[in-house]
Design a protein around this motif. Structure first.
Motif, mmCIF file in Angstrom:
data_model
loop_
_atom_site.group_PDB
_atom_site.id
_atom_site.type_symbol
_atom_site.label_atom_id
_atom_site.label_comp_id
_atom_site.label_asym_id
_atom_site.label_seq_id
_atom_site.Cartn_x
_atom_site.Cartn_y
_atom_site.Cartn_z
ATOM 1 N N UNK A 280 0.901 -1.237 -0.042
ATOM 2 C CA UNK A 280 -0.350 -0.011 -0.334
ATOM 3 C C UNK A 280 1.019 1.443 0.184
ATOM 4 N N UNK A 281 1.544 1.196 0.404
ATOM 5 C CA UNK A 281 1.935 2.021 1.261
ATOM 6 C C UNK A 281 3.598 2.778 -0.142
ATOM 7 N N UNK A 282 3.930 1.924 -0.511
ATOM 8 C CA UNK A 282 5.371 2.072 -1.786
ATOM 9 C C UNK A 282 4.596 1.797 -2.670
ATOM 10 N N UNK A 283 4.393 0.755 -3.160
ATOM 11 C CA UNK A 283 3.171 0.295 -4.411
ATOM 12 C C UNK A 283 2.388 1.134 -4.760
ATOM 13 N N UNK A 284 1.364 1.309 -3.179
ATOM 14 C CA UNK A 284 -0.235 1.284 -4.202
ATOM 15 C C UNK A 284 -1.087 0.803 -5.005
ATOM 16 N N UNK A 285 -0.908 -0.139 -3.734
ATOM 17 C CA UNK A 285 -0.898 -1.706 -4.907
ATOM 18 C C UNK A 285 -2.065 -1.891 -3.708
ATOM 19 N N UNK A 286 -3.439 -2.462 -3.980
ATOM 20 C CA UNK A 286 -4.781 -3.755 -3.403
ATOM 21 C C UNK A 286 -4.488 -5.071 -3.503
#
Length: 701
Positions: free
Chosen positions: A290-296
């Motif tokens: 979430x924080x580093x790559x903005x993935x779900x």
């Protein structure tokens, strides 16, 4: 004439965490200013806010092309100064008229007395404000009002002029219907040209009309200009893709908003990572993604993390394999870092990290984190004795509660404090209730968060919050206004929620004593008194949020109840009492008694506490005493059994004798003994009536 108005500012990429606030603020202020200028005179049928990574905009409909003319009266100068002997305008009057932009002959001016002298007055009609003039003022105000913490300075194309804005602006669009409104902002002159998607539609787009803007951008520019529409589409795509995998996406609202602010044309792809990384606690992996790559991240129906994730791209590719592989490669490196931190941290047990906390400053006036742990432990153990919790487990959990602050994982992800402590405690073979209490002692972290699930966790969580409240109040670090840097309001609400929702039989005086005792004689009595007031203020707000009226809450809380866990039952009793037919009369009598006693105290009647039934001779006062003697024992029994509704219902028989007493008996008689005796009777009566709540506050004003 009215039509739709569009304003768009095309910029470099805007900060994603601020985009929603920037776009909504821009639209709101612009609309408010146009309303103030009366260029919007009817309810807005349509108000569309546009906010994407490279644009802020708004569409408003209807907007007038000119505000209505406004009649006005303007005092000018005294008649004696403005007109000469022949009634002609003097230089002073002419100068005044010119300054105000008024063209008028002396015969057109009215005369009006201001109480001292005759004044010349002009009555006329001020022409309306044209849209271009009003929009320019509204646009200037809207841009100046945007919540921009750190504006950028950049030069315009002339290489000389410097402007400031959140990001460099390149185009300004202002269309009224199909017509361009000539306004300027940030060195730009409005036109109808904008740009679409940076990669999919890099050529300029000529916007035909205000109403065609959103459709043209979507069809020609591959941009969904509305933040909310783009967010909704993105969310639907994520949920649909996850459902096809029989998975649940992890989607905190803040991440959804941030990703929606990073893309103009959202496309969802699926990627993954090696299953060997799943040995790392899933909270670490999820936070990394979430924080580093903005993935779900994706979880199976039982909540277990899968080695698959969804990413939202700003590019729709015919062959997305390179995008998918590239993101898998990037996340692999991030997850490898997390695994390394986890493996390194487990090489040392938690209790071995405690000495290191002596070098971590908690507060320069309250010592180190190690000193704080000693105080927290003392408070938690004191509470454990009251609640019958396992003292050894409470003490162990309290001592280890902050140990994970010195781990690599928490240094990288502070949000995982407590969570990593739980995992490392389990690795160290600590008992499970100790491990769980380490994670749960931060709860509740926010409004609506769960409470600790065990008594051990409750004790440590209360100890943590009470230590912070006592220490920081002790050194004068109280919340002021909207500033609360140490989250003391949140700590106070956490304490109150645990007392109420976990139904903890802990009197507030005992809690305050336990909280301040580890600090020894360092603080005087004032911080404790101030903290008590602060807790009751927070309690008022908490109860009102739960649906109780201000009067109901104040009636109970004003008496500073020691058992906070019983306050909801007291409020329910007060609400039931208010429905009784006798309630209004008893509350009014209570208020009257309070006023009489207050005046008597002000008169310094030293014998107010003395009561002798033998001095009663008026039938009404004897009847009241008899009724009191009949009601009081039953009311006290009900109160002792915590039957608060029953106790207040038991007061009903007092209505008639109380009413008759005030009809037939004079309290403030000249005879000092009789006066003191009647005051003492009323004081006993009021004390009984107000054992649960100050009923006088329920009386009609």
């Amino acid at each position: 004439m009215s039509a739709a108005l569009l304003v768009e500012l095309h910029t470099e990429e805007l900060p994603p965490k601020s985009l929603k606030a920037l776009s909504e603020g821009f639209a709101r202020v612009l609309a408010d200013e146009l309303v103030r200028l009366q260029l919007i005179t009817h309810d807005i049928r349509e108000r569309h806010v546009f906010g994407s990574p490279r644009r802020l905009g708004v569409l408003l409909d209807p907007v007038e092309d000119c505000s209505p003319p406004v009649p006005f009266r303007q005092k000018l100068v005294p008649v004696a100064i403005g007109l000469d002997a022949q009634g002609r305008a003097t230089a002073a009057l002419t100068k005044k008229l010119n300054a105000l932009g008024i063209t008028a002959e002396p015969a057109q001016l009215e005369r009006e007395s201001d109480g001292k002298q005759q004044m010349l007055v002009y009555s006329g009609v001020r022409p309306g404000v044209p849209l271009a003039v009003g929009l320019q003022a509204a646009l200037d105000h809207a841009l100046a009002s945007l919540p921009v913490a750190k504006p950028m300075s950049y030069q315009l194309a002339d290489g000389v002029t410097t402007v400031q804005f959140v990001r460099p602006a390149h185009r300004l669009v202002a269309l009224y219907g199909e017509q361009v409104v000539v306004v300027k902002a940030l060195g730009l002159t409005a036109g109808r040209e904008t740009f679409g998607h940076r990669f999919h539609a890099p050529e300029p787009i000529q916007i035909r009309s205000a109403r065609s803007y959103a459709k043209q951008l979507e069809e020609q520019g591959r941009v969904i200009a509305s933040f909310e529409e783009r967010r909704a589409r993105m969310l639907a795509m994520i949920e649909s893709h996850a459902a096809s995998l029989n998975a649940e996406p992890v989607m905190p609202a803040s991440l959804i908003d941030e990703v929606a602010a990073l893309v103009e044309w959202p496309v969802v792809y699926e990627s993954g990572f090696e299953s060997e990384f799943l040995e790392v606690p899933q909270e670490c992996l999820i936070l990394t993604m979430q924080q580093n790559q903005k993935y779900f991240a994706l979880q199976d129906p039982s909540g277990k993390l899968l080695n698959r994730f969804l990413l939202v791209s700003n590019i729709q590719a015919d062959d997305p394999s390179q995008i998918i592989a590239g993101n898998a490669r990037v996340v692999r490196a991030r997850l490898a870092d997390a695994r390394f931190f986890y493996q390194q941290d487990r090489r040392h047990p938690l209790d071995a990290r405690l000495p290191q906390l002596a070098n971590v400053v908690y507060h320069n006036r309250l010592g180190s984190q190690l000193e704080r742990i000693e105080r927290l432990t003392a408070i938690a153990v004191a509470l454990a004795r009251e609640l019958g919790a396992d003292l050894a487990h409470v003490e162990r959990a309290a001592r280890l509660a902050k140990a994970d602050l010195r781990t690599e994982m928490v240094s990288e992800f502070p949000e995982l404090q407590g969570t990593m402590g739980m995992y490392y405690a389990r690795h160290d073979h600590e008992s499970d209730d100790v491990a769980v209490a380490i994670e749960e002692h931060y709860r509740p972290r926010f409004a609506g968060d769960r409470l600790p699930s065990s008594t051990v966790g409750i004790c440590v969580a209360l100890g943590d919050k009470l230590e912070a409240l006592a220490g920081l109040f002790g050194i004068g670090e109280r919340p002021t206004g909207d500033k609360d840097p140490y989250a003391l309001r949140r700590h106070a609400l956490g304490v109150l929620r645990m007392l109420i929702e976990a139904e903890l039989p802990l009197p507030l005086p005992m809690l305050l004593q336990a909280a301040f005792e580890p600090f020894g004689e360092r603080f005087g009595p004032q911080p404790r008194a101030e903290l008590e007031v602060f807790l009751f203020d927070r309690l008022r707000g908490l109860l009102q949020e739960r649906g109780y009226s201000t009067l109901e809450v104040e009636a109970v809380v004003s008496l500073a109840p020691a058992r906070i866990d019983r306050v909801p039952a007291m409020l329910a009793a007060v609400r039931a009492f208010s429905q009784m037919p006798e309630a209004e009369s008893l509350a009014a009598a209570n208020k009257r008694i309070g006023n009489i006693l207050k005046k008597a105290n002000a008169a310094a009647d030293s014998s107010i506490d003395a009561f002798d039934p033998g001095l009663l001779f008026e039938p009404a006062e004897r009847n009241l005493w008899t009724a009191f003697e009949n009601v009081a024992p039953r009311a006290e029994r009900l109160l002792a059994n915590a039957d608060y509704s029953g106790m207040l219902r038991a007061l009903a028989p007092l209505k008639e004798p109380v009413d008759r007493f005030f009809d037939d008996v004079m309290v403030m008689v000249e005879d000092a003994r009789l006066r003191a005796n009647r005051l003492a009777l009323l004081a006993q009566l009021r004390a009984l009536m107000n054992r649960i709540a100050d009923l006088s506050l329920l009386a009609a004003a």
